[in-house]
Enzyme design. Sequence first.
Site, PDB file in Angstrom:
ATOM      1  N   TYR A  95      39.998  50.495  38.595  1.00  0.00           N
ATOM      2  CA  TYR A  95      40.680  49.356  37.999  1.00  0.00           C
ATOM      3  C   TYR A  95      40.758  48.242  39.038  1.00  0.00           C
ATOM      4  O   TYR A  95      40.892  48.512  40.235  1.00  0.00           O
ATOM      5  CB  TYR A  95      42.087  49.767  37.553  1.00  0.00           C
ATOM      6  CG  TYR A  95      42.059  50.769  36.421  1.00  0.00           C
ATOM      7  CD1 TYR A  95      42.241  50.369  35.099  1.00  0.00           C
ATOM      8  CD2 TYR A  95      41.831  52.117  36.664  1.00  0.00           C
ATOM      9  CE1 TYR A  95      42.199  51.278  34.051  1.00  0.00           C
ATOM     10  CE2 TYR A  95      41.792  53.044  35.619  1.00  0.00           C
ATOM     11  CZ  TYR A  95      41.974  52.611  34.320  1.00  0.00           C
ATOM     12  OH  TYR A  95      41.927  53.515  33.289  1.00  0.00           O
ATOM     13  N   GLU A  96      40.710  47.008  38.600  1.00  0.00           N
ATOM     14  CA  GLU A  96      40.666  45.913  39.580  1.00  0.00           C
ATOM     15  C   GLU A  96      41.938  45.837  40.412  1.00  0.00           C
ATOM     16  O   GLU A  96      41.952  45.227  41.472  1.00  0.00           O
ATOM     17  CB  GLU A  96      40.364  44.563  38.912  1.00  0.00           C
ATOM     18  CG  GLU A  96      41.436  44.061  37.976  1.00  0.00           C
ATOM     19  CD  GLU A  96      41.023  42.791  37.222  1.00  0.00           C
ATOM     20  OE1 GLU A  96      39.850  42.412  37.254  1.00  0.00           O
ATOM     21  OE2 GLU A  96      41.897  42.186  36.583  1.00  0.00           O
ATOM     22  N   SER A  97      42.975  46.519  39.959  1.00  0.00           N
ATOM     23  CA  SER A  97      44.219  46.565  40.725  1.00  0.00           C
ATOM     24  C   SER A  97      44.086  47.376  42.006  1.00  0.00           C
ATOM     25  O   SER A  97      44.968  47.321  42.854  1.00  0.00           O
ATOM     26  CB  SER A  97      45.314  47.180  39.854  1.00  0.00           C
ATOM     27  OG  SER A  97      44.876  48.422  39.318  1.00  0.00           O
ATOM     28  N   GLY A  98      43.010  48.150  42.145  1.00  0.00           N
ATOM     29  CA  GLY A  98      42.804  48.898  43.383  1.00  0.00           C
ATOM     30  C   GLY A  98      42.856  50.407  43.232  1.00  0.00           C
ATOM     31  O   GLY A  98      42.673  51.134  44.199  1.00  0.00           O
TER      32      GLY A  98
END
Lengths: 254, 254, 303, 303
Positions: B51-54
């Site tokens: 996820y782009e959140s990490g």
Amino acid sequence: MMGSYTSSELMVARASRELKDGEVVFVGIGLPNLACNLARRLQAPNLVLIYESGAVGAVPSRLPLSIGDPCLVTDSISVCSMVEVFNYYLQGGLIDVGFLGGAQVDRFGNINSTVIGDYNHPKVRLPGSGGACEISTHAKKIIIILKQNKKTFPEKIDFVTSPGFINEQNQRNKYKMQGRGPDLVITDFGVYRFSSENYTMFLSEIHPGISVEDVKENVSWHIDISPALVSTNPPTKEELKIISELDPERIHLR
Amino acid sequence: MMGSYTSSELMVARASRELKDGEVVFVGIGLPNLACNLARRLQAPNLVLIYESGAVGAVPSRLPLSIGDPCLVTDSISVCSMVEVFNYYLQGGLIDVGFLGGAQVDRFGNINSTVIGDYNHPKVRLPGSGGACEISTHAKKIIIILKQNKKTFPEKIDFVTSPGFINEQNQRNKYKMQGRGPDLVITDFGVYRFSSENYTMFLSEIHPGISVEDVKENVSWHIDISPALVSTNPPTKEELKIISELDPERIHLR
Amino acid sequence: MKNKILTMKEAVEQYVQDGDAIVIEGFTHLICFAAGHEIIRQKKKDLVACRLTPDLIYDQLIAAGCVRKVVFSWAGNPGIGPLYGLRRAVENDYPRKVEIEEYTHFGMVARFIAGASKLPFMHLRTFSGSSLLQKNKNIKTIKCPYTDEVLTTVPALNPEVAIIHVQRADALGNAQIWGLMGVQREAAFASQRIIIVAEELVEKEVIRSDPNRTLIPGMIVNAVVVEPFGAHPSYAQGYYDRDNQFYVDWYQVSKNRESMERYISDWIFGVSGRREYQEKLGLDTIKKLNAKEQFSVPVNYGF
Amino acid sequence: MKNKILTMKEAVEQYVQDGDAIVIEGFTHLICFAAGHEIIRQKKKDLVACRLTPDLIYDQLIAAGCVRKVVFSWAGNPGIGPLYGLRRAVENDYPRKVEIEEYTHFGMVARFIAGASKLPFMHLRTFSGSSLLQKNKNIKTIKCPYTDEVLTTVPALNPEVAIIHVQRADALGNAQIWGLMGVQREAAFASQRIIIVAEELVEKEVIRSDPNRTLIPGMIVNAVVVEPFGAHPSYAQGYYDRDNQFYVDWYQVSKNRESMERYISDWIFGVSGRREYQEKLGLDTIKKLNAKEQFSVPVNYGF
């Protein structure tokens, strides 16, 4: 040996007095490490020690042999990657004081720690920059520590590893370096500073038992002497006691 | 509702079948998240969800409402900063499949999720790119999911948020994009692919109960139909069962 | 060294000034609503509000009239819908005209990297083929001196103030985060003044027991505010869950101008700070969001 | 997913090829001597050995004739003296001519950042005023498109192989490091093939109990070698101390060509692998280096 202390002890004590409480210091191994830890025990308990290995706020419980010793990690404030050390701390402008040594220094505080002789056909190949070039570029204030003789203070150094003022015009502004450059040079003969007119080294303090003639004989160029030349305060008993606690086997005090 | 399943369930099932075991998928919230977790329960137990959140290797124990839900962190393989997500994972070329949605898509797979109307005087201001532009640039393969009508499939989109093939010459090579571009577009009417000659969308699969006329009426341009057009396989009972377990409150299945 | 603990009121008074470029970072996780609310209570003006995802907190700052410009990459209520406060400002200049300066996530991340590294720009591979390249004149290009390849660039972002919410910090501002870290480290190092807001104040020994966990060192921190539950309705991993219901409800609250203003009046101006906010929220909600326990396997730092 | 566990012999056979650019990273900490020794035993040739600090392990690789070029930023025996193996190669072409390509630490770090980010170059502020700028033609300059300022640049470094020693990893190569991290993450992401060498093989649950600690994800890893004590005389925080005496003694061992070759013959070719190396070293040395316990305060990942 100078009286009851060695020149290394004097250098350490003198360097440590430059450090103010709360300052952020980029530390190297050897005498600078001793100087910083001495200052932490005296006037600067909150000195923040940063090592290029990534240890921030280190509180070494033993004498680190290398800049990456495990004792710099245990109980430190932060351990970060070298990406952060160089991008955010050094280039980011957070370092107040950086220590540098080297094999040669010239009158403008440029340092060679790369090679003696020709770069491609070296007489002696030295370790090279490591982080020294960037410390000299970015730390607000540089303290240079090295043993002095005609070879280490040559007319011209063989290689500029870490730029000082570069030349008498101070080229640092041209390169937009945020660090102000070398502040002082501490040797076993005395303490040198730099003229704000021609950015050339001059003798500012002379160690007890050393004559101006001794100094001149151990510099390859004509060294200026401050009209306000003073004698370096010798290490105090307390300083000597702490230094010997920090390096009980005298590994860095030879 | 199409028979005993909704069009959303069909879209999720169809998308999930594109995912192979061991692939690394850059996941968005909503239908893509359901598709990835469905695939993990079936043919691709080792799908790596990023996820782009990490969150890397997330194994969400509940349906995440947002891309930064705490359930994506707990028991994940790695959590890294967004510096690493974008520099090392996405730009670094580690992503096999990226999912994208949007408000509009054009015949070349270019997506608008920024604005309806003029950029400076918007009729509707949408969220903008987020990471979509870089996903479309770097993921090896792109799957686009959106509901279809003449407005979402316009002749010309108002803003290119995420480049697809850009035009009939496929400008991706000009920009040296490492991703190959959109592979398929999954809507509530069918599945579209792109011609390798003019990089234009064509209908490749049609959903059960949908006619070619229906499709044509819901695209603003003259849509090509594959001569090898097939009917989309409806979701299996097992797929439907898992989907309803993944989103029991049917938050994303409206 | 000096204890840097201040109340939120003091910290905002001393370190946030009208006209400042400000960043309250946090990607979904650890968004400091407590600081945003205090900024609204103190009626700060003309802020340049920077953040990848403006989220509800910037929606509120905008609706309260504190913001003159938003610098961002994704403006929405995640998984729910639009930010109506921002939309009213952008579409109808209400309550005031708000400029926008828009990037992608990667673009914003790169701006913070450049800012933290004191580099004037960062290059990256994105924007090509997108309309942003035309709409945002701050996005430029550069030619690689090795390959002649053309890459896009973004300028450094160096806000005046960063407000970073963390799970635990000591009194000097040495701050630790786990779970999603977003781009907080870079936002902090890029900024001139830094306020750390901590769920929990811990002894320095706790920080020093796990130095790899320290995201932000105290040396760059100006103030430490201890504000448990200060990220609600965002969350703090290991402390409390995200209040997803709040985000869902915000759709209705914010869609209507009056109800959004009522929210601001009741929940921001109507309380003196986070303690009263918590009381108003009620124990049931707070209890429901309480984190379960799932601890990390400790590691040995001995030698 | 496939278990990636190999013996060191297998991993080096399969993933290190003659002529490869190779990086065995680790700044003082976690330097994988075990891998270096195996490379020597397998008589790999013409390697381009990249590393910030060549250290004793590259000194040995060079003396054994495996290396055609060293790419580095500081070549010494830290706190002790020079690397005599490297000096003999550079000064006297013994046992073979070895080229050098030299940067500063920051320069090497920036090369790995560019490599990991698949950017062709990175810009930075260093080298100006230094002689390296003249001696290394790979250091160039670029003009900032915003400020017109001139910055120096380095090209990306993308080695064929990275060997990264870590404290713990699972069978898929998800690897965790604490203590000094150097530039290992960037070296790994920049490389085409990655060998993880772990002090300890752990269940995936241990890794997943603390995901923020994972420096290298298994997805980029080709092989996992479980090699306790594999970093000696370097160290592994929490496992064993640095063998400083070894580094001190190396001065004498390496100063003389014959004694260095005797070391290589006895301690590298004379053992089949790390187990025999440990036996030869003896229990007393190993015990003396054993780490004391000082555990981190765990954190809660629940929600």
